[in-house]
Design a protein around this motif. Structure first.
Motif, mmCIF file in Angstrom:
data_model
loop_
_atom_site.group_PDB
_atom_site.id
_atom_site.type_symbol
_atom_site.label_atom_id
_atom_site.label_comp_id
_atom_site.label_asym_id
_atom_site.label_seq_id
_atom_site.Cartn_x
_atom_site.Cartn_y
_atom_site.Cartn_z
ATOM 1 N N ILE A 1 0.845 -1.197 0.000
ATOM 2 C CA ILE A 1 0.000 0.000 0.000
ATOM 3 C C ILE A 1 0.880 1.246 0.000
ATOM 4 O O ILE A 1 0.637 2.199 -0.736
ATOM 5 N N GLY A 2 1.925 1.216 0.820
ATOM 6 C CA GLY A 2 2.848 2.354 0.869
ATOM 7 C C GLY A 2 3.531 2.582 -0.466
ATOM 8 O O GLY A 2 3.641 3.725 -0.936
ATOM 9 N N ALA A 3 3.991 1.518 -1.089
ATOM 10 C CA ALA A 3 4.676 1.638 -2.384
ATOM 11 C C ALA A 3 3.745 2.234 -3.435
ATOM 12 O O ALA A 3 4.157 3.096 -4.221
ATOM 13 N N LEU A 4 2.517 1.797 -3.450
ATOM 14 C CA LEU A 4 1.553 2.342 -4.416
ATOM 15 C C LEU A 4 1.203 3.796 -4.104
ATOM 16 O O LEU A 4 1.053 4.614 -5.014
ATOM 17 N N SER A 5 1.075 4.111 -2.833
ATOM 18 C CA SER A 5 0.698 5.480 -2.479
ATOM 19 C C SER A 5 1.793 6.475 -2.834
ATOM 20 O O SER A 5 1.520 7.653 -3.067
ATOM 21 N N GLU A 6 3.024 6.007 -2.923
ATOM 22 C CA GLU A 6 4.154 6.896 -3.210
ATOM 23 C C GLU A 6 4.547 6.936 -4.680
ATOM 24 O O GLU A 6 5.427 7.704 -5.059
ATOM 25 N N ASN A 7 3.918 6.132 -5.526
ATOM 26 C CA ASN A 7 4.370 6.035 -6.907
ATOM 27 C C ASN A 7 3.187 6.155 -7.877
ATOM 28 O O ASN A 7 2.571 5.157 -8.262
ATOM 29 N N SER A 8 2.895 7.374 -8.278
ATOM 30 C CA SER A 8 1.740 7.589 -9.153
ATOM 31 C C SER A 8 1.953 6.964 -10.534
ATOM 32 O O SER A 8 0.994 6.505 -11.153
ATOM 33 N N ASN A 9 3.190 6.931 -11.020
ATOM 34 C CA ASN A 9 3.447 6.303 -12.321
ATOM 35 C C ASN A 9 3.133 4.818 -12.282
ATOM 36 O O ASN A 9 2.554 4.272 -13.225
ATOM 37 N N LEU A 10 3.506 4.148 -11.195
ATOM 38 C CA LEU A 10 3.204 2.723 -11.056
ATOM 39 C C LEU A 10 1.700 2.502 -10.984
ATOM 40 O O LEU A 10 1.169 1.601 -11.631
ATOM 41 N N ARG A 11 1.009 3.344 -10.221
ATOM 42 C CA ARG A 11 -0.461 3.226 -10.141
ATOM 43 C C ARG A 11 -1.098 3.366 -11.506
ATOM 44 O O ARG A 11 -1.975 2.584 -11.878
ATOM 45 N N LYS A 12 -0.653 4.361 -12.274
ATOM 46 C CA LYS A 12 -1.209 4.579 -13.608
ATOM 47 C C LYS A 12 -0.901 3.405 -14.532
ATOM 48 O O LYS A 12 -1.769 2.947 -15.288
ATOM 49 N N LYS A 13 0.334 2.909 -14.468
ATOM 50 C CA LYS A 13 0.756 1.807 -15.348
ATOM 51 C C LYS A 13 -0.055 0.542 -15.075
ATOM 52 O O LYS A 13 -0.624 -0.046 -15.986
ATOM 53 N N ILE A 14 -0.105 0.123 -13.815
ATOM 54 C CA ILE A 14 -0.828 -1.120 -13.534
ATOM 55 C C ILE A 14 -2.339 -0.906 -13.632
ATOM 56 O O ILE A 14 -3.064 -1.828 -13.974
ATOM 57 N N GLY A 15 -2.799 0.312 -13.364
ATOM 58 C CA GLY A 15 -4.227 0.598 -13.538
ATOM 59 C C GLY A 15 -4.645 0.462 -14.990
ATOM 60 O O GLY A 15 -5.673 -0.145 -15.297
ATOM 61 N N LYS A 16 -3.837 1.009 -15.889
ATOM 62 C CA LYS A 16 -4.132 0.918 -17.322
ATOM 63 C C LYS A 16 -4.087 -0.534 -17.781
ATOM 64 O O LYS A 16 -4.990 -1.012 -18.484
ATOM 65 N N SER A 17 -3.042 -1.249 -17.391
ATOM 66 C CA SER A 17 -2.920 -2.658 -17.784
ATOM 67 C C SER A 17 -4.036 -3.494 -17.190
ATOM 68 O O SER A 17 -4.578 -4.382 -17.860
ATOM 69 N N GLY A 18 -4.381 -3.225 -15.942
ATOM 70 C CA GLY A 18 -5.466 -3.965 -15.293
ATOM 71 C C GLY A 18 -6.789 -3.752 -15.992
ATOM 72 O O GLY A 18 -7.560 -4.695 -16.201
ATOM 73 N N ARG A 19 -7.054 -2.511 -16.377
ATOM 74 C CA ARG A 19 -8.298 -2.213 -17.097
ATOM 75 C C ARG A 19 -8.348 -2.964 -18.422
ATOM 76 O O ARG A 19 -9.386 -3.509 -18.812
ATOM 77 N N GLU A 20 -7.211 -3.001 -19.135
ATOM 78 C CA GLU A 20 -7.154 -3.716 -20.412
ATOM 79 C C GLU A 20 -7.431 -5.207 -20.224
ATOM 80 O O GLU A 20 -8.152 -5.811 -21.027
ATOM 81 N N VAL A 21 -6.893 -5.794 -19.172
ATOM 82 C CA VAL A 21 -7.126 -7.217 -18.893
ATOM 83 C C VAL A 21 -8.605 -7.466 -18.604
ATOM 84 O O VAL A 21 -9.197 -8.411 -19.113
ATOM 85 N N VAL A 22 -9.191 -6.605 -17.798
ATOM 86 C CA VAL A 22 -10.615 -6.760 -17.469
ATOM 87 C C VAL A 22 -11.473 -6.610 -18.716
ATOM 88 O O VAL A 22 -12.366 -7.426 -18.963
ATOM 89 N N GLU A 23 -11.194 -5.580 -19.518
ATOM 90 C CA GLU A 23 -12.000 -5.369 -20.719
ATOM 91 C C GLU A 23 -11.841 -6.508 -21.724
ATOM 92 O O GLU A 23 -12.790 -6.861 -22.410
ATOM 93 N N LYS A 24 -10.649 -7.086 -21.786
ATOM 94 C CA LYS A 24 -10.406 -8.181 -22.728
ATOM 95 C C LYS A 24 -10.993 -9.506 -22.243
ATOM 96 O O LYS A 24 -11.525 -10.282 -23.043
ATOM 97 N N ASN A 25 -10.924 -9.772 -20.957
ATOM 98 C CA ASN A 25 -11.237 -11.102 -20.446
ATOM 99 C C ASN A 25 -12.449 -11.212 -19.534
ATOM 100 O O ASN A 25 -12.943 -12.312 -19.328
ATOM 101 N N HIS A 26 -12.903 -10.123 -18.956
ATOM 102 C CA HIS A 26 -13.910 -10.227 -17.899
ATOM 103 C C HIS A 26 -15.108 -9.322 -18.117
ATOM 104 O O HIS A 26 -15.689 -8.810 -17.162
ATOM 105 N N THR A 27 -15.486 -9.155 -19.381
ATOM 106 C CA THR A 27 -16.700 -8.414 -19.695
ATOM 107 C C THR A 27 -17.724 -9.405 -20.241
ATOM 108 O O THR A 27 -17.391 -10.549 -20.571
#
Length: 77
Positions: A29-55
């Motif tokens: 949680i601390g690592a994510l709260s301190e790294n907005s680039n990481l949050r954006k990167k995994i958020g974007k990738s996570g959204r793509e995975v959900v849209e591709k596989n879990h809709t």
């Protein structure tokens, strides 16, 4: 958390898989709260995975593939 139930579906590209203990989870949680680039990167990738596989369309496509395979095996196609 970095448990088999999670990491068999998600990778570190789509989720921050922190250790499944209080200290490791807190560090994650601390690592994510301190790294907005990481949050954006995994958020974007996570959204793509959900849209591709879990809709609904993705599940519909998989289910239709199963039905097509069954029809082919029993000779309806």
């Amino acid at each position: 958390t970095n448990l088999y139930t999670h990491n068999q579906i998600l990778t570190e590209n789509e989720a921050y898989l922190a250790p499944a203990d209080p200290e490791g989870f807190a560090k994650g949680i601390g690592a994510l709260s301190e790294n907005s680039n990481l949050r954006k990167k995994i958020g974007k990738s996570g959204r793509e995975v959900v849209e591709k596989n879990h809709t609904y369309p993705a599940h519909q496509k998989r289910l239709n593939g199963v039905y097509d395979g069954i029809e082919k095996q029993i000779g309806l196609r």
